[in-house]
Design a protein around this motif. Structure first.
Motif, PDB file in Angstrom:
ATOM      1  N   PHE A  91       4.099  14.111  -0.788  1.00 41.43           N
ATOM      2  CA  PHE A  91       5.154  15.024  -1.225  1.00 41.43           C
ATOM      3  C   PHE A  91       5.874  14.458  -2.440  1.00 41.43           C
ATOM      4  O   PHE A  91       6.216  15.184  -3.371  1.00 41.43           O
ATOM      5  CB  PHE A  91       6.160  15.256  -0.089  1.00 41.43           C
ATOM      6  N   LEU A  92       6.129  13.153  -2.425  1.00 41.11           N
ATOM      7  CA  LEU A  92       6.859  12.557  -3.539  1.00 41.11           C
ATOM      8  C   LEU A  92       6.059  12.687  -4.834  1.00 41.11           C
ATOM      9  O   LEU A  92       6.602  13.002  -5.896  1.00 41.11           O
ATOM     10  CB  LEU A  92       7.154  11.089  -3.231  1.00 41.11           C
ATOM     11  N   SER A  93       4.753  12.483  -4.731  1.00 45.32           N
ATOM     12  CA  SER A  93       3.940  12.591  -5.942  1.00 45.32           C
ATOM     13  C   SER A  93       3.954  14.031  -6.461  1.00 45.32           C
ATOM     14  O   SER A  93       4.021  14.273  -7.669  1.00 45.32           O
ATOM     15  CB  SER A  93       2.505  12.127  -5.667  1.00 45.32           C
ATOM     16  N   ILE A  94       3.955  14.976  -5.531  1.00 44.57           N
ATOM     17  CA  ILE A  94       4.004  16.377  -5.956  1.00 44.57           C
ATOM     18  C   ILE A  94       5.339  16.687  -6.605  1.00 44.57           C
ATOM     19  O   ILE A  94       5.414  17.398  -7.617  1.00 44.57           O
ATOM     20  CB  ILE A  94       3.766  17.305  -4.752  1.00 44.57           C
ATOM     21  N   ALA A  95       6.395  16.124  -6.044  1.00 43.19           N
ATOM     22  CA  ALA A  95       7.730  16.366  -6.587  1.00 43.19           C
ATOM     23  C   ALA A  95       7.789  15.908  -8.040  1.00 43.19           C
ATOM     24  O   ALA A  95       8.211  16.651  -8.931  1.00 43.19           O
ATOM     25  CB  ALA A  95       8.772  15.625  -5.763  1.00 43.19           C
ATOM     26  N   LEU A  96       7.339  14.679  -8.279  1.00 42.91           N
ATOM     27  CA  LEU A  96       7.421  14.147  -9.635  1.00 42.91           C
ATOM     28  C   LEU A  96       6.508  14.915 -10.577  1.00 42.91           C
ATOM     29  O   LEU A  96       6.864  15.196 -11.724  1.00 42.91           O
ATOM     30  CB  LEU A  96       7.063  12.657  -9.610  1.00 42.91           C
ATOM     31  N   THR A  97       5.328  15.267 -10.095  1.00 40.26           N
ATOM     32  CA  THR A  97       4.399  16.026 -10.921  1.00 40.26           C
ATOM     33  C   THR A  97       5.015  17.347 -11.350  1.00 40.26           C
ATOM     34  O   THR A  97       5.043  17.690 -12.536  1.00 40.26           O
ATOM     35  CB  THR A  97       3.099  16.316 -10.144  1.00 40.26           C
ATOM     36  N   SER A  98       5.547  18.101 -10.374  1.00 36.02           N
ATOM     37  CA  SER A  98       6.029  19.416 -10.759  1.00 36.02           C
ATOM     38  C   SER A  98       7.309  19.330 -11.576  1.00 36.02           C
ATOM     39  O   SER A  98       7.534  20.174 -12.457  1.00 36.02           O
ATOM     40  CB  SER A  98       6.195  20.350  -9.557  1.00 36.02           C
ATOM     41  N   ALA A  99       8.140  18.321 -11.321  1.00 35.23           N
ATOM     42  CA  ALA A  99       9.361  18.199 -12.126  1.00 35.23           C
ATOM     43  C   ALA A  99       9.008  17.903 -13.579  1.00 35.23           C
ATOM     44  O   ALA A  99       9.589  18.480 -14.510  1.00 35.23           O
ATOM     45  CB  ALA A  99      10.255  17.110 -11.563  1.00 35.23           C
ATOM     46  N   LEU A 100       8.048  17.011 -13.783  1.00 35.04           N
ATOM     47  CA  LEU A 100       7.651  16.693 -15.161  1.00 35.04           C
ATOM     48  C   LEU A 100       7.070  17.920 -15.846  1.00 35.04           C
ATOM     49  O   LEU A 100       7.375  18.208 -17.011  1.00 35.04           O
ATOM     50  CB  LEU A 100       6.632  15.560 -15.159  1.00 35.04           C
TER      51      LEU A 100
END
Ligand code: SF4
Ligand code: SF4
Ligand code: SF4
Lengths: 449, 491
Positions: free
Chosen positions: A252-261
């Motif tokens: 989930f954390l990796s997805i969070a950072l990916t989509s925020a960027l």
């Protein structure tokens, strides 16, 4: 570099207040279209309130043959992800003094605020009885907070909302004070509220406070929102093998950072065109963001791989069933192909700078946003479609979101953008500091106040 | 380790905390940790655990201190090789008042043992830090649990009370070998509760186990778990466990319709009320009063009023938990609380599905108080075990003994096959099945159902379907502009 000219121009305070002072026809047009979309969705939501959730394509899992959580929860996770990623990025910029990205810091915070609002909205939209939300939750809160991951979510989302708003409000005071004479008089009452009790002496204190807040956000990142309570919503449910497991936290954390960027790339791309910010969101900044996007996308894909291999190779019966189903789902395949294409571009431009183009970066970012949203909706759906209790497998289950559900995605994107555009008319969304001491790329000369 | 001690303690099958789930307030996992810590010491882990268990009963006031010390007097002796046992002979010296304020362990160590060979320090060591910690931890958490009980009336707990504190533990024994898939129970439940189309609170699977040709049935109401994940996750405590009898209920007035309970339940027994219920409220027999007014009545008055109305909607706390849920709220099998609270014409200790099953002559469902040895499910299970044990009956099962290289050996214990669904998820279901458990590759065979759901009729004239999704989609389509016809093909 192709953009030498643009970069040679020094950013000035005049640049950052341009959105507040000038309002183009295009802005009105955009507001008009977005409002129409948002209103259309609100009407659909009103319809849902009236008829009940039967207007969605959700149903009971089990003998009912459907899934009880679907697009609403998937989109909820997606918005929280963007919000969480946004605040982590902004905190990282402050904490590690990444001055190159300072112009994006407040934009990321603002994205957190707006995206978090949308996720909150999704909680309401998802409920069968939203009218009871406050009374029921408050009444039992001291007890439910001990046992219910959903109660933790509500807590943490509220906490993050307050923290981000404080963060923005604190750092805005300096900018507002410095730029006040140049800001429109008509907004004076607003600025007066923001500046209550302001004195120049506080700047240093606020700087420190912001730093500590940033530290707090980074330290707590693995526990809260997408590092913790949101994945726990699923990973603590052992009866759903598609959700179960400690990998959900990092996933989930990796997805969070990916989509925020990806979100930030989209915003900087658009505002750059709208407000002639070529010299602020330079190609070099966008390229940097693209590279970061590559790193986090890689993490996202890598964690997907981990999960799939673990599910397929000599796993228990049910995890294998879920992972097989996931892999053979066309939407999942499309999401992964999109991720690979984005990654291919990002790595190509990293190796060979001439491949870089900000338009391609925009396309990659949009692709990634669609891929993460689809992955999240699928994650919710497949978890419920393949429970541990396999006897229901023969019940023909299918789920494709209804029009009402689909309209919510368009509606919230429109609402989020609207919120963003309105806030941009009120306050500078680029920090004054970042144009004052823009000294990492250039020799520090003109500092105008 | 002393094997004798272990045997001693095991000889108490009636121990109230023994039969139940984890006795430790922090849960089974914690208890296991403590046990393994104890096992790492040179002392008897079972004894340590037993002591800790009773230490809790002590603080709960279920066991007097004298009893406690008396019980462990000898065990301690054997375990710790204390020749003289002044520690526990000096029992009168224990300051009982003090014991109430301090942990049991601290009070124990106040005993004057200075004169003896064993120093207090050593004694502590010998008792095992693990046991002390466990006992102490239990004490502390017991206290905080007490506080938890002083919660507003509308906020309920998520576990049944311990056996001493509860009146019943409702549950079922379902004999799958008797079930013939007639679906009478399904109709019985719909008649009782007025559930909407497809909300089959009672559902019966017809399934194949891949290795056998035989047709199997699985009768599936809510399992009324003693460690119910659905209640744990509810963000508003609408889903709760009634402490007096372990029924897992939903307060229809509090539920916000988040459907997390449905997601967390491993058995898929929840049915959400997606649109308006098929059976309107006026048609349900109920006391016509606003829920808060019902709650404000005093208990006796409430009971009288509910009985007069033959109410089927409130339970005796005046909470709206029975019959079908209203729109936007979660429903599932309730084990008929208005019957268990004795304000309907139907007898306490019965449920509608069981009545229907009995009427159909199958008697596969046996509902009752699992705490009560004389109750219908317990006596039925006992009898079934006895029958299974008797060699004559047994041989009947193996009609052609030649087929077996070795004839089945007589076994001292009952071989009746019983199971509880997904037990390793630690939900502690209160439904025990007699028969074969569906294997991991078992699959439902809807076309082989002896009676089809769609063929059932009921008192309300509500349609019955096995799969609800089609029906819901149709409902959505009627309101929404989805293209019709795309899902018509499936039955
Ligand atoms: S079977 Fe499901 S709904 Fe029923 S008590 Fe257990 S977890 Fe809750
Ligand atoms: S649907 Fe209702 S009962 Fe179930 S978890 Fe949500 S609020 Fe609780
Ligand atoms: S116990 Fe009551 S509610 Fe549950 S299935 Fe039987 S009749 Fe229905």
């Amino acid at each position: 570099m192709a953009t030498k000219d643009a970069e040679a121009k020094e950013p000035e305070p005049a640049d950052i207040i341009r959105p507040i002072l000038n309002t183009s026809m295009k802005w009105y047009a955009a507001i008009g279209i977005l409002s129409a979309v948002a209103l259309a969705w609100l009407a659909a939501f009103g319809f849902q309130l009236q008829e009940g959730l039967i207007v969605t394509n959700l149903a009971d899992w089990g003998s009912g043959g459907g899934v009880t959580w679907g697009l609403y929860i998937g989109a909820f996770i997606w918005w929280v992800g963007i919000a969480h990623g946004g605040i982590i990025l902004s905190a990282a910029v402050r904490l590690f003094g990444m001055t190159k990205y300072q112009p994006v810091a407040r934009m990321a915070e603002l994205l957190t605020l707006t995206a978090l609002s949308m996720s909150g909205l999704y909680i309401v939209v998802h409920m069968g009885r939203p009218d009871r939300l406050v009374t029921s939750v408050v009444n039992a809160y001291p007890w439910t907070v001990q046992s219910s991951p959903l109660a933790w979510d509500v807590t943490v989302i509220t906490l993050y909302f307050v923290m981000t708003a404080t963060y923005i409000a604190l750092t805005l005071r300096y900018d507002t004070y410095q730029l006040r004479d140049r800001l429109p008089d008509i907004l004076d009452p607003l600025y007066r509220v923001v500046l209550i009790g302001y004195s120049e002496k506080e700047d240093e204190v606020i700087e420190r406070m912001a730093w500590w807040l940033a530290l707090g956000i980074i330290v707590m990142a693995p526990l809260l929102l997408h590092g913790g309570v949101i994945p726990w919503l699923f990973s603590l449910i052992p009866s759903m093998p598609g959700w179960d497991g400690a990998i959900q936290g990092p996933q989930f954390l990796s997805i969070a950072l990916t989509s925020a960027l990806a979100g930030l790339i989209v915003i900087s791309y658009t505002t750059r065109i709208a407000y002639d910010w070529e010299h602020i969101f330079t190609d070099s900044v966008i390229r940097g963001l693209t590279n970061w996007l590559g790193i986090f996308s890689l993490m996202f894909v890598w964690l997907q791989l981990q999960q799939i291999i673990n599910g397929l190779f000599a796993a228990h019966v049910r995890p294998e069933v879920v992972m097989t189903a996931k892999l053979s789902n066309t939407i999942y395949q499309m999401a992964m192909v999109t991720m690979f294409l984005a990654l291919a571009y990002i790595f190509a431009q990293a190796v060979k700078p001439s491949v870089f183009s900000r338009h391609l970066s925009l396309v990659a970012a949009l692709g990634v946003l669609v891929a993460t949203l689809s992955e999240k909706i699928l994650f919710v759906f497949e978890g419920l479609a393949y429970p541990e209790f396999g006897l229901y497998d023969q019940v023909p289950g299918h789920y494709s979101p209804s029009l009402v559900e689909l309209s919510s995605v368009a509606g919230t994107v429109a609402l989020c953008t609207l919120m963003y555009m309105v806030i941009m008319k009120l306050f500078p969304i680029i920090e004054l500091h970042s144009v004052e001491d823009h000294d990492d790329d250039h020799d520090n000369e003109e500092v105008s106040a | 380790m002393s094997a004798d001690d272990a045997k001693d303690t095991n000889e108490e099958p009636t121990h109230p905390y023994e039969t139940e789930d984890s006795f430790h307030p922090l849960g089974a996992e914690w208890e296991e940790n403590m046990r393994s810590e104890l096992e790492d010491t040179e002392f008897d882990a079972d004894l340590g655990m037993e002591m800790a268990r009773d230490a809790q009963r002590l603080v709960a006031g279920e066991l007097s201190e004298e009893e406690f010390y008396a019980e462990y007097h000898e065990d301690m002796e054997d375990e710790f090789d204390v020749d003289e046992r002044p520690v526990f002979d000096d029992i009168d010296d224990v300051d009982l008042d003090k014991a109430e304020d301090e942990s049991m362990f601290e009070a124990l160590t106040d005993v004057d043992i200075e004169n003896e060979d064993v120093s207090r320090r050593e004694m502590m060591k010998k008792m095992g830090a693990g046991a002390a910690f466990l006992g102490y931890g239990a004490y502390a958490t017991y206290d905080s649990q007490k506080e938890q009980e002083e919660v507003p009336q509308q906020v309920s707990g998520i576990r049944p009370a311990e056996e001493d504190g509860r009146e019943h533990r409702w549950g079922m024994v379902i004999d799958l070998e008797r079930c013939d898939g007639c679906l009478s129970c399904v109709t019985g439940c719909i008649n009782e509760n007025g559930t909407s189309t497809g909300a089959n609170w009672m559902y019966v699977f017809t399934y194949d186990n891949h290795d056998t040709e035989q047709q199997n049935f699985l009768v599936r109401p809510c399992q009324h778990c003693s460690n119910a994940p659905c209640a744990k996750v509810c963000p508003v405590r609408a889903r709760h466990v009634r402490s007096k009898d372990g029924l897992v209920l939903t307060d229809y007035e509090i539920c916000i319709g988040c459907r997390y309970c449905q997601v967390a339940c491993p058995y898929g027994v929840n049915y959400f009320q997606w649109g308006e219920p098929d059976v309107p409220m006026e048609e349900l027999e109920h006391l016509d009063m606003r829920p808060e007014d019902v709650r404000s009545l005093d208990e006796d008055e409430r009971h009288t009023k509910l009985s007069e109305a033959n109410d089927h909607v409130y339970d005796d706390r005046g909470r709206w938990t029975d019959s079908r849920p209203p729109k936007g709220v979660m429903g599932k099998c309730t084990m008929c609380p208005s019957r268990q609270d004795e304000h309907t014409d139907n007898e306490k200790g019965t449920v509608a599905c069981m009545d229907a099953c009995d009427e159909a002559g199958m008697s596969a469902i046996h509902f009752g108080d699992l705490d009560d040895e004389e109750s219908r499910p317990n006596t039925y299970l006992e009898r079934r075990k006895e029958i299974e044990e008797s060699p004559k009956e047994k041989n009947k099962k193996f009609e052609d003994p030649e087929e077996y290289e070795q004839p089945p050996a007589p076994h001292p214990k009952s071989q009746l096959s019983t199971f509880r669904l997904l037990e390793d998820l630690n939900t502690q279901p209160n439904i025990t099945y007699i028969g074969n458990e569906p294997g991991p590759h078992a699959s439902e065979t809807p076309e082989e159902r002896p009676v089809h759901y769609e063929a059932l009729s009921n008192d309300w004239g509500v349609n019955v379907v096995a799969e609800r999704k089609e029906h819901l989609d149709y409902g959505a389509r009627a309101n929404d502009d989805n293209t019709p016809g795309e899902e018509e093909g499936e039955a």
